[in-house]
Write an enzyme that holds these catalytic residues in place. Structure first.
Site, PDB file in Angstrom:
ATOM      1  N   CYS A  81       0.840  -1.144  -0.012  1.00 24.11           N
ATOM      2  CA  CYS A  81      -0.033  -0.074  -0.029  1.00 24.11           C
ATOM      3  C   CYS A  81       0.777   1.302   0.004  1.00 24.11           C
ATOM      4  O   CYS A  81       1.757   1.524  -1.021  1.00 24.11           O
ATOM      5  CB  CYS A  81      -0.844   0.255   1.297  1.00 24.11           C
ATOM      6  N   HIS A 185      -4.068  -4.591  -0.664  1.00 28.63           N
ATOM      7  CA  HIS A 185      -3.648  -5.209   0.489  1.00 28.63           C
ATOM      8  C   HIS A 185      -3.785  -6.769   0.529  1.00 28.63           C
ATOM      9  O   HIS A 185      -4.832  -7.269   0.435  1.00 28.63           O
ATOM     10  CB  HIS A 185      -4.748  -4.659   1.788  1.00 28.63           C
ATOM     11  N   GLU A 187      -3.165  -9.101   2.494  1.00 27.52           N
ATOM     12  CA  GLU A 187      -3.653  -9.596   3.979  1.00 27.52           C
ATOM     13  C   GLU A 187      -5.070  -9.566   3.932  1.00 27.52           C
ATOM     14  O   GLU A 187      -5.764 -10.152   4.671  1.00 27.52           O
ATOM     15  CB  GLU A 187      -3.046  -9.061   4.944  1.00 27.52           C
TER      16      GLU A 187
END
Lengths: 207, 246
Positions: A81, A185, A187
């Site tokens: 990011c 992202h 994750e």
């Protein structure tokens, strides 16, 4: 054995990234300016917030040279990011700011417009432009979860591993030598996001 | 959408009659493996309107679920919202504060971005007035503002998404309330989520095609039938609706 360092940042939630790495079977360490980066095999620079503010935080802690010294040894280095945006030479959020300078690129505000509100939030498609060890076994044209208003433009097109369109094309996966970055992202991007993280953690930094 | 009560998941009917539907962490792990796009958790405890229970859940759920997560129920201040976001929530869902403490929306949006705030609007249809009445405080307090006025006010305050929830349809599995969803989508400049009534894929298709809604929140559909997000999206894709590709 991989020793993954996750750089502590001033704001935002690092726990999700830590949890994803842990789920993949790694035991990541939260690192900061006091840590000995020589002991790490991989470094991850996450990041949420404003380019200028995050860079000011890194500068105040003397971290840019520490990160550059780590990457200069050829060990895999990842930005996520805003952490990816910091890899660029120049940021433009809240005024022109020098980044870490791993990639000849600038970070500019997305155009926005009708039906394309900013920040750009949600699942968008990543068009893979070339092979890279970090994208092994990730299919072409899959979707990842984005939250951002600024994005990277590369001077050298071969640095763009993945491109996404939101009003304009921007670089969503960047890679130069042993340094890579994800604008989305991983994750929060379920199986494909975790696959990218896993590939990075097993990568030796060679292309 | 998952409803929390005293550490368990429950499902209500018209905001009442709570049935236990399992453990929030295990359930979230299953939704993660079924590629749900996003999880919404609402704490529906009427006795304890605090975010402590939500914080415990987000800490555990973010270990097993790698997708965006929204949390709400009992958020009374910008500090409550910030605590949830810093502990792993990507978005917060507010309802009651959206009527009399709009600064909670504004302050959260200023700090974390408008995308971080979903405003949930609970409505019941009032046959006498022949209109929808808005409710706060877990469906207990009627609010005296029209639907359209409230939607515009919360977006002006900084809401990034609006969730319209029909109390009449909640848990009935009779389908989404098309009329009220269409009214919200017509005035909202932010993406609209419809909730309340999910029972089968056809109802989802109808709501997507007839209202301009951006997303549907489903509880009963996935709790009580042989359905899951993978099959729902495969069905809807066959009707020309686009979903993310994983």
């Amino acid at each position: 054995m991989e020793r993954i360092g996750l750089l502590r940042m001033p704001i935002g939630n690092l726990q999700s990234a830590w949890n994803a790495l842990y789920e993949l079977g790694f035991d990541p360490e939260m690192v900061d300016e006091q840590s000995d980066f020589d002991e790490l095999t991989h470094l991850i620079v996450p990041g949420v917030g404003n380019f200028k503010a995050v860079m000011a935080h890194l500068n105040a802690k003397g971290l840019p040279n520490k990160i550059r010294a780590f990457a200069a040894t050829g060990r895999p280095t990842l930005g996520i990011c805003v952490g990816m945006q910091l890899l660029a030479a120049t940021g433009t959020e809240s005024g022109q700011t020098d980044g870490l300078g791993f990639v000849r690129a600038t970070v500019e505000r997305l155009p926005g417009g009708p039906g394309m509100p900013l920040p750009h939030v949600g699942w968008s498609t990543v068009d893979l432009k070339r092979d890279h060890p970090v994208t092994d076994n990730v299919k072409q044209g899959r979707d990842f979860y984005f939250v951002h208003s600024y994005a990277m433009k590369c001077e050298d097109e071969t640095d763009a591993i993945g491109i996404t369109n939101y009003g304009d094309d921007f670089v969503s996966i960047v890679g130069r030598d042993n340094v890579v970055g994800f604008q989305f992202h991983p994750e929060k991007s379920q199986a494909n996001g975790l696959k990218l993280l896993e590939n990075f953690c097993y990568w030796d930094g060679q292309c | 959408m998952q409803l929390l009560l005293d550490g368990r998941l429950v499902k209500t009917i018209r905001f009442d009659g709570k049935r236990d539907v399992g453990d929030p962490v295990k359930s979230s792990a299953v939704y993660n493996s079924q590629y749900a796009d996003e999880l919404i958790f609402l704490n529906i405890s009427r006795e304890r309107r605090s975010v402590n229970d939500l914080q415990k859940v987000i800490t555990e759920v973010s270990k097993v679920s790698f997708m965006p997560m929204a949390m709400g129920g009992g958020i009374g201040s910008a500090e409550d919202a910030a605590n949830l976001i810093l502990n792993g929530a990507d978005k917060v869902v507010v309802n009651s504060v959206a009527y009399d403490r709009k600064e909670v929306i504004s302050r959260t949006a200023d700090t974390f971005g408008a995308q971080a705030v979903i405003v949930c609007i609970d409505v019941r249809y009032d046959a006498e007035k022949q209109d929808y009445v808005l409710y706060s405080d877990c469906g207990r307090r009627a609010e005296h503002i029209t639907l359209e006025e409230h939607v515009e006010a919360v977006i002006a305050a900084g809401a990034g998404e609006v969730m319209i929830q029909s109390i009449d349809r909640d848990g009935t599995m009779k389908g989404f309330d098309i009329d009220v969803t269409r009214r919200v989508a017509a005035v909202s400049t932010a993406p609209v989520i419809a909730a309340g009534g999910s029972g089968n894929y056809d109802q989802m298709k109808d709501c997507f095609l007839e209202t301009g809604v951006s997303a549907l929140a489903c509880g009963s559909l996935f709790n009580f039938s042989d359905s899951n997000p993978i099959r729902a999206k495969a069905f809807l894709s066959n009707h020309g609706l686009n979903f993310k590709k994983v």
